[in-house]
Design a protein around this motif. Sequence first.
Motif, PDB file in Angstrom:
ATOM      1  N   ARG A  38       0.842  -1.190   0.000  1.00  0.00           N
ATOM      2  CA  ARG A  38       0.000   0.000   0.000  1.00  0.00           C
ATOM      3  C   ARG A  38       0.880   1.244   0.000  1.00  0.00           C
ATOM      4  N   VAL A  48       2.283  -4.869   3.044  1.00  0.00           N
ATOM      5  CA  VAL A  48       1.202  -5.100   4.007  1.00  0.00           C
ATOM      6  C   VAL A  48       1.175  -6.559   4.443  1.00  0.00           C
ATOM      7  N   SER A  63       1.477  -3.236  11.837  1.00  0.00           N
ATOM      8  CA  SER A  63       0.309  -2.372  12.018  1.00  0.00           C
ATOM      9  C   SER A  63      -1.005  -3.034  11.609  1.00  0.00           C
ATOM     10  N   VAL A  64      -0.942  -4.149  10.891  1.00  0.00           N
ATOM     11  CA  VAL A  64      -2.186  -4.797  10.452  1.00  0.00           C
ATOM     12  C   VAL A  64      -2.381  -6.176  11.088  1.00  0.00           C
ATOM     13  N   PHE A  68      -5.919  -7.819   9.525  1.00  0.00           N
ATOM     14  CA  PHE A  68      -5.956  -8.193   8.112  1.00  0.00           C
ATOM     15  C   PHE A  68      -5.608  -9.673   7.959  1.00  0.00           C
ATOM     16  N   MET A  83      -9.813  -7.172   5.304  1.00  0.00           N
ATOM     17  CA  MET A  83      -9.396  -6.079   6.183  1.00  0.00           C
ATOM     18  C   MET A  83     -10.525  -5.770   7.153  1.00  0.00           C
ATOM     19  N   LEU A  86     -10.966  -1.476  10.323  1.00  0.00           N
ATOM     20  CA  LEU A  86     -10.190  -0.506   9.556  1.00  0.00           C
ATOM     21  C   LEU A  86     -10.006   0.791  10.327  1.00  0.00           C
ATOM     22  N   LYS A  87      -8.845   1.414  10.097  1.00  0.00           N
ATOM     23  CA  LYS A  87      -8.497   2.669  10.739  1.00  0.00           C
ATOM     24  C   LYS A  87      -8.190   3.718   9.666  1.00  0.00           C
ATOM     25  N   ASP A  90      -5.198   3.305   7.578  1.00  0.00           N
ATOM     26  CA  ASP A  90      -5.165   2.289   6.511  1.00  0.00           C
ATOM     27  C   ASP A  90      -5.484   2.893   5.148  1.00  0.00           C
ATOM     28  N   TYR A  94      -3.909   0.387  -2.582  1.00  0.00           N
ATOM     29  CA  TYR A  94      -3.419  -0.966  -2.329  1.00  0.00           C
ATOM     30  C   TYR A  94      -3.072  -1.636  -3.666  1.00  0.00           C
TER      31      TYR A  94
END
Length: 121
Positions: A38, A48, A63-64, A68, A83, A86-87, A90, A94
């Motif tokens: 991403r 990712v 972070s995922v 994810f 996913m 989600l934040k 993010d 992608y």
Amino acid sequence: QVQLVESGGGLAQPGGSLTLSCAAAGVSFSSYVMTWFRQAPGKERELVAHVATTADATTYTDSVKGRFTISRDNAKSTVYLQMNNLKPADTAVYYCNARGAFEYNNGNDYWGQGTQVTVSS
């Protein structure tokens, strides 16, 4: 001709979910390691998640992790990125990547055109 076509991006609310798909054509899909990258505005492209050829090994950026899930269906020549939670961080374009996993194809490296994911309330 090799094609990687991503789909499933869009707008999601914080805490929501999206599933990205990347359909491959023109390659022996099961011979390629598949990776999602991403790139957010003003930032470098980052890995990712990636999945081995037989889907028995996956890795994620910190972070995922826990949010994810990467998976692949070799019969459909498709890799997915589920996913969840989600934040806003993010938010990014992608990209799907296919890289040859064996000696005969390890010089092959293909990219999709990307799909936008925006997380906002």
